[in-house]
Design a protein around this motif. Structure first.
Motif, PDB file in Angstrom:
ATOM      1  N   PRO A 297       0.741  -1.195   0.083  1.00 30.54           N
ATOM      2  CA  PRO A 297       0.194  -0.108  -0.106  1.00 30.54           C
ATOM      3  C   PRO A 297       0.701   1.283  -0.116  1.00 30.54           C
TER       4      PRO A 297
ATOM      5  N   TRP B 174      -2.397  10.463   3.382  1.00 28.43           N
ATOM      6  CA  TRP B 174      -2.004   8.945   3.657  1.00 28.43           C
ATOM      7  C   TRP B 174      -1.511   8.710   5.052  1.00 28.43           C
TER       8      TRP B 174
ATOM      9  N   HIS C  39      -3.247   6.164   7.717  1.00 26.11           N
ATOM     10  CA  HIS C  39      -2.397   5.029   8.362  1.00 26.11           C
ATOM     11  C   HIS C  39      -1.778   5.162   9.578  1.00 26.11           C
TER      12      HIS C  39
END
Length: 398
Positions: free
Chosen positions: A332, A389, A393
């Motif tokens: 990812p 992002w 995360h």
């Protein structure tokens, strides 16, 4: 209506219960040595966890990369020859609840099993089950992450207790036998069901430890019946040790190649984080120099010269570091890596762009204003995507 013969048998069994209970109490008293190994294992596990805590692990959830450095189990590393991880992982825990639950379970089952099999054989049982659990984990959780915890060993101890209770039901009072078998069975079933329902639980280690702990309990001589002579006890102990090592080696060697190179994945993440920090530092220096030039504390030509000679090479180095990162296509972080590489290349281009100065060097104008503006817009977009992002995360706070 009860058959007369059955009624007579039940009455005889009930009448025998006081004698069985007394015999059991006498045997338990005879076996009541201090279970020092069980308590020592608890202390060792807690001490190791405290050492990891003071070395940088979080209270509730230690970072997986630190678990790997401290000896966590990962298929990619074991298959490089680091077999010792199968053992060290048994003494590592990634958080307070993890170590607390495992040690509570060990205190509930360990002392009884140690009294039944003796301290030295209890060590063999505990370590054998732990190693087997780590070996089976190489096929599952440790294929793509770092696996740690004493749960395989603890499940092995519980399996041994279950075997001992089943083999020696005649030495146990009926109610105690019922509650012992039923309680252990329910606890194991509950732990397994919850484990299969969570990706964070290494159920392979549970299964491997439970099965091997039960097997070793069948092989090892116990001290309840007192029917084994010293020579036979030594042979059975040696056989149990050989079985534990053989099973661990066979299961570990049969593991498929690791799906994820865990060490490389952690190193890639560290490189990306370092590159982003360095990028922000260079961008910060650029902003300070622009402010100083606009305030007259630095000349515009000097500012442009520093962009070409200092900041341009810095962006080039960041780009080279990022180019060396290798991620699987399905990782990812691959999209973020591309954004970082693109951002470094754009800023390197911007720093090297020729500039024109106004009369008196009071203002600087890029030689290609349209390209200059396009670069700044794209860099802002890339930076926003990376920040989004990171927020998505970021590890959850306990």
């Amino acid at each position: 209506m009860d058959h007369p013969g059955n009624t007579s048998t039940i009455k005889q069994a009930d009448a025998a219960q006081p004698a069985i209970a007394l015999a059991f109490a006498n045997r338990r008293q005879a076996l009541a040595r201090q279970p020092w190994v069980s308590y020592a294992l608890v202390l060792i596990n807690v001490a190791v966890w405290l050492l990891t805590l003071v070395s940088g692990a979080a209270l509730m959830q230690a970072p997986a990369d630190k678990m790997l450095v401290w000896g966590g189990n990962a298929a990619s590393e074991v298959q490089r020859g680091e077999w010792w991880r199968l053992l060290t992982a048994v003494f590592l825990h990634n958080g307070l609840m993890h170590v607390a639950m495992n040690m509570a379970a060990l205190l509930c089952t360990g002392p009884t099993v140690e009294r039944v099999y003796g301290s030295r054989r209890f060590i063999l049982l505990y370590l054998g089950a732990g190693l087997a659990g780590s070996a089976l984990s190489l096929h599952f959780s440790a294929q793509h992450s770092t696996a740690v915890g004493a749960s395989g060993a603890v499940f092995g101890v519980a399996g041994a207790l279950l075997v001992a209770a089943l083999r020696h039901r005649r030495f146990l009072p009926t109610m105690l036998s019922f509650y012992t078998l039923g309680g252990i069975g329910l606890l194991l079933l509950d732990a397994m069901v919850r484990g299969f329902g969570s990706e964070r639980v290494d159920n392979a280690a549970h299964v491997g430890g439970l099965l091997v702990g039960a097997l070793l309990a069948l092989i090892l001589p116990e001290r309840i019946s007192g029917r084994h002579d010293a020579r036979q006890a030594r042979w059975r102990t040696a056989a149990a040790g050989a079985a534990a090592l053989a099973i661990t080696a066979a299961v570990a060697l049969a593991a498929p190649p690791a799906k994820v190179d865990v060490r490389s994945a952690f190193e890639a993440g560290a490189t990306m984080e370092r590159a982003l920090r360095e990028f922000d530092m260079v961008m910060g220096r650029l902003a300070l120099e622009e402010k100083a030039a606009n305030a007259g504390r630095m000349s515009q030509p000097m500012r442009a010269d520093r962009q070409r000679q200092v900041h341009g090479p810095a962006f080039r180095k960041i780009g080279a570091d990022l180019a060396a990162v290798r991620l699987p296509p399905a990782d990812p972080r691959a999209a973020v890596l591309r954004d970082l590489q693109r951002m470094a290349a754009l800023m390197e281009e911007l720093a090297a762009m020729p500039a024109a100065f106004s009369k008196g060097n009071e203002r600087v104008e890029p030689a290609d204003p349209a390209r200059h503006a396009a670069i700044l817009i794209e860099v802002r977009q890339l930076r926003m995507r990376i920040l989004n992002w990171q927020r998505a995360h970021a590890p959850a706070r306990p």
